[in-house]
Design a protein around this motif. Structure first.
Motif, mmCIF file in Angstrom:
data_model
loop_
_atom_site.group_PDB
_atom_site.id
_atom_site.type_symbol
_atom_site.label_atom_id
_atom_site.label_comp_id
_atom_site.label_asym_id
_atom_site.label_seq_id
_atom_site.Cartn_x
_atom_site.Cartn_y
_atom_site.Cartn_z
ATOM 1 N N GLY A 7 -16.446 -24.940 2.030
ATOM 2 C CA GLY A 7 -15.880 -24.244 3.184
ATOM 3 C C GLY A 7 -14.804 -23.284 2.713
ATOM 4 N N THR A 8 -14.982 -22.004 3.014
ATOM 5 C CA THR A 8 -14.023 -20.999 2.538
ATOM 6 C C THR A 8 -13.397 -20.240 3.700
ATOM 7 O OG1 THR A 8 -15.789 -19.359 2.218
ATOM 8 C CG2 THR A 8 -15.178 -20.710 0.307
ATOM 9 N N GLY A 9 -13.104 -20.980 4.774
ATOM 10 C CA GLY A 9 -12.320 -20.406 5.853
ATOM 11 C C GLY A 9 -10.854 -20.414 5.475
ATOM 12 N N GLY A 12 -9.994 -23.641 3.332
ATOM 13 C CA GLY A 12 -10.739 -23.705 2.083
ATOM 14 C C GLY A 12 -10.422 -22.575 1.120
ATOM 15 N N ASP A 30 -19.793 -21.884 0.333
ATOM 16 C CA ASP A 30 -19.927 -21.643 1.765
ATOM 17 C C ASP A 30 -21.343 -21.201 2.060
ATOM 18 O OD1 ASP A 30 -19.457 -20.568 4.552
ATOM 19 O OD2 ASP A 30 -17.380 -20.970 3.997
ATOM 20 N N ASP A 32 -21.886 -19.088 4.476
ATOM 21 C CA ASP A 32 -21.697 -17.734 5.000
ATOM 22 C C ASP A 32 -21.663 -16.752 3.833
ATOM 23 O OD1 ASP A 32 -20.779 -15.317 6.074
ATOM 24 O OD2 ASP A 32 -19.529 -16.306 7.571
ATOM 25 N N LYS A 35 -18.870 -14.046 3.764
ATOM 26 C CA LYS A 35 -17.567 -14.588 3.388
ATOM 27 C C LYS A 35 -17.463 -14.731 1.872
ATOM 28 C CE LYS A 35 -16.149 -17.631 6.544
ATOM 29 N NZ LYS A 35 -15.935 -18.963 7.171
ATOM 30 N N ILE A 36 -18.522 -15.252 1.277
ATOM 31 C CA ILE A 36 -18.548 -15.442 -0.174
ATOM 32 C C ILE A 36 -18.466 -14.097 -0.894
ATOM 33 C CG2 ILE A 36 -20.062 -16.113 -2.081
ATOM 34 C CD1 ILE A 36 -18.669 -18.468 -0.757
ATOM 35 N N THR A 68 -23.095 -19.893 -2.816
ATOM 36 C CA THR A 68 -23.690 -20.506 -1.623
ATOM 37 C C THR A 68 -24.559 -21.701 -2.004
ATOM 38 O OG1 THR A 68 -25.558 -18.975 -1.726
ATOM 39 C CG2 THR A 68 -23.705 -18.325 -0.337
ATOM 40 N N VAL A 84 -14.016 -27.763 5.781
ATOM 41 C CA VAL A 84 -14.683 -27.060 6.877
ATOM 42 C C VAL A 84 -13.959 -27.313 8.202
ATOM 43 C CG1 VAL A 84 -16.920 -27.102 5.732
ATOM 44 C CG2 VAL A 84 -16.257 -28.993 7.240
ATOM 45 N N TYR A 99 -19.839 -29.604 11.197
ATOM 46 C CA TYR A 99 -19.680 -28.964 9.886
ATOM 47 C C TYR A 99 -19.275 -29.963 8.812
ATOM 48 C CZ TYR A 99 -19.651 -25.005 13.057
ATOM 49 O OH TYR A 99 -19.979 -24.110 14.046
ATOM 50 N N ALA A 103 -21.615 -30.751 5.603
ATOM 51 C CA ALA A 103 -21.116 -30.563 4.238
ATOM 52 C C ALA A 103 -21.437 -31.779 3.369
ATOM 53 C CB ALA A 103 -19.608 -30.301 4.260
#
Length: 448
Positions: A7-9, A12, A30, A32, A35-36, A68, A84, A99, A103
């Motif tokens: 999770g890279t929100g 993360g 992630d 997404d 995002k990555i 990913t 996440v 989530y 994960a």
């Protein structure tokens, strides 16, 4: 150590970047892709002071990569951090664990050797025990895939300091080996004599929601006092200052105003109350329902102040709304009181022009019916009333005379108690704030 961060929100990405800067080999994971790609190219996909510079440093060091692929993560990591989101469910006050479950479910089949999976997400108590069972069942390593819990205590706007120099660490573990792994992972932090509380999984899960509930209670307490002050003509600002001298109470977060928002406090206290009811102890935290109610009422009362200062009706009036983010030094608009107030004023017939130093794009996407401007003075041009809704320093520093030169009427509602009432009133402004008398005591005496 070789760490993965799932999770890279907000949580993360911050954790991955800071752990790489502290010397670990880190792989951010992630689903997404966009995002990555942003992170891998050196772009932080949200506003957080100091983090873009650290991302560049971490990437340049070669210790931070993004992917990913959960297969790659399973092969790479000795310790896997689950970071996440746990938003509120759409049709309930319960936390959505989709989530978190995903994960663990996706990562576990790739854990073929002994590894530690560490939850950092905010979850209802009992979640960790359930996830530990899932890990043992799904991981080829079986009992060699162990679960621990290490709650996060990040404050938006201060996330780098809170990661690199936290005020405490909490390790929820079931074995000495898991504690040792966590101590290794956080060795650069522990070298600064940061206190560590080692406990069981359930207590570690409760620490974050208990802390957020206490904070929400303190914020809402002084806002409840503001309601009393409004009914009696007392001044909640003076009341808060007097209370702060009591070292049993203290002055931190005893600031009256529009209340709290964001992606943590509102949904966390609701989820905590919901979980307590599931456990049959809902009465123990029943006060959290009223805390939530007090917080919501502050938004409605702010709208009332704007209507009052406009003579009882905002239809056709132009309102300058200063602030969109739920707090300064952030672009987070989740459950933002500022935008809630702006939307309510628009629904009442006002033309609302919003300005925020960091959250304009997010606000524009979420609230396209509002109008937006590129500066505070431009937003205030021709305004019948100015409403301060997020306490950015940029707004605190505005000269009343500069604002007076562009507005139609010198009327201001300070939703955050961020401005000097005497300074604005002496410049000819009608100043209103939650829980403060319409006329200051010295002004009353002068009029006599």
């Amino acid at each position: 150590m070789r760490l993965t961060v799932i999770g890279t929100g907000y949580l993360g990405a911050t954790h991955a970047i800071c752990m790489a800067v502290m010397g670990h080999e880190v792989l951010g994971v992630d689903v997404d892709t966009s995002k990555i790609e942003k992170l891998a190219s050196g772009q932080v996909p949200f506003f957080e002071p100091g983090l873009p510079e650290l991302l560049t440093k971490a990437l340049d060091s070669g210790r931070l990569r993004f992917t990913t692929s959960f297969a790659e993560a399973g092969d790479f990591g000795d310790v896997h951090f689950i970071c996440v989101g746990t938003p509120q469910q759409a049709d309930s006050e319960a936390a959505d664990l989709t989530y978190v479950d995903a994960a663990v479910t996706v990562l576990a089949p790739y854990l073929r050797r002994r590894a530690l999976v560490v939850g950092k997400s905010t979850v209802p108590v009992g979640t960790a025990a359930r996830l530990a069972g899932m890990l043992r069942e799904l991981a080829p390593a079986g009992n060699g895939a162990e679960l621990a819990w290490n709650p996060e205590f990040l404050r938006e706007g201060f996330a780098v300091d809170d990661t690199m120099r936290p005020d405490r660490l909490v390790f929820g573990v079931t074995s000495a080996w898991a504690e040792e792994r966590l101590r290794d992972a956080f060795e650069p932090v522990l070298a600064q004599d940061v206190p560590v509380k080692v406990t069981d999984l359930q207590t570690a899960e409760l620490v974050k929601v208990a802390a957020n509930s206490f904070l929400a209670t303190k914020i809402s307490y002084i806002n409840a006092m503001a309601e009393i002050c409004e009914a009696t003509g007392a001044d909640v600002h003076d009341l808060a200052e007097a209370l702060a001298y009591d070292d049993r109470i203290g002055g931190r977060f005893l600031r009256p105003g529009l209340g709290f928002g964001g992606g943590c406090l509102p949904k966390d206290i609701r989820a905590f109350a919901y979980r307590a009811e599931e456990l049959g102890v809902g009465q123990a935290v029943g006060f959290l329902r009223e805390i939530d109610g007090i917080n919501r009422r502050r938004r409605a009362r702010t709208v009332d102040l704007v209507v009052e200062i406009c003579g009882g009706d905002v239809a056709g009036k132009r309102v300058a709304a200063l602030g969109a983010a739920f707090k300064p030094n952030s672009d987070d608009i989740r459950d933002a009181p500022a935008l809630d107030v702006a939307e309510r004023l628009r629904a009442a017939g006002a033309t609302v022009v919003v300005y925020d130093p960091a959250a304009l794009e997010s606000a524009r996407r979420a609230h396209p019916d509002l109008e937006y401007s590129t500066s505070a003075l431009d937003a205030a041009r021709g305004a019948d009333v100015v409403v301060l809704l997020t306490e950015w320093n940029e707004f605190r520093e505005i000269a009343p005379s500069a604002m007076a030169a562009v507005v139609r009427h010198r009327k201001i509602v300070d939703g955050r108690h961020a401005l000097d009432p005497a300074g604005w009133r002496s410049a000819g402004w009608e100043y209103r704030a939650l829980g403060r008398p319409t006329v200051a005591p010295l002004e009353k005496e002068h009029r006599r």
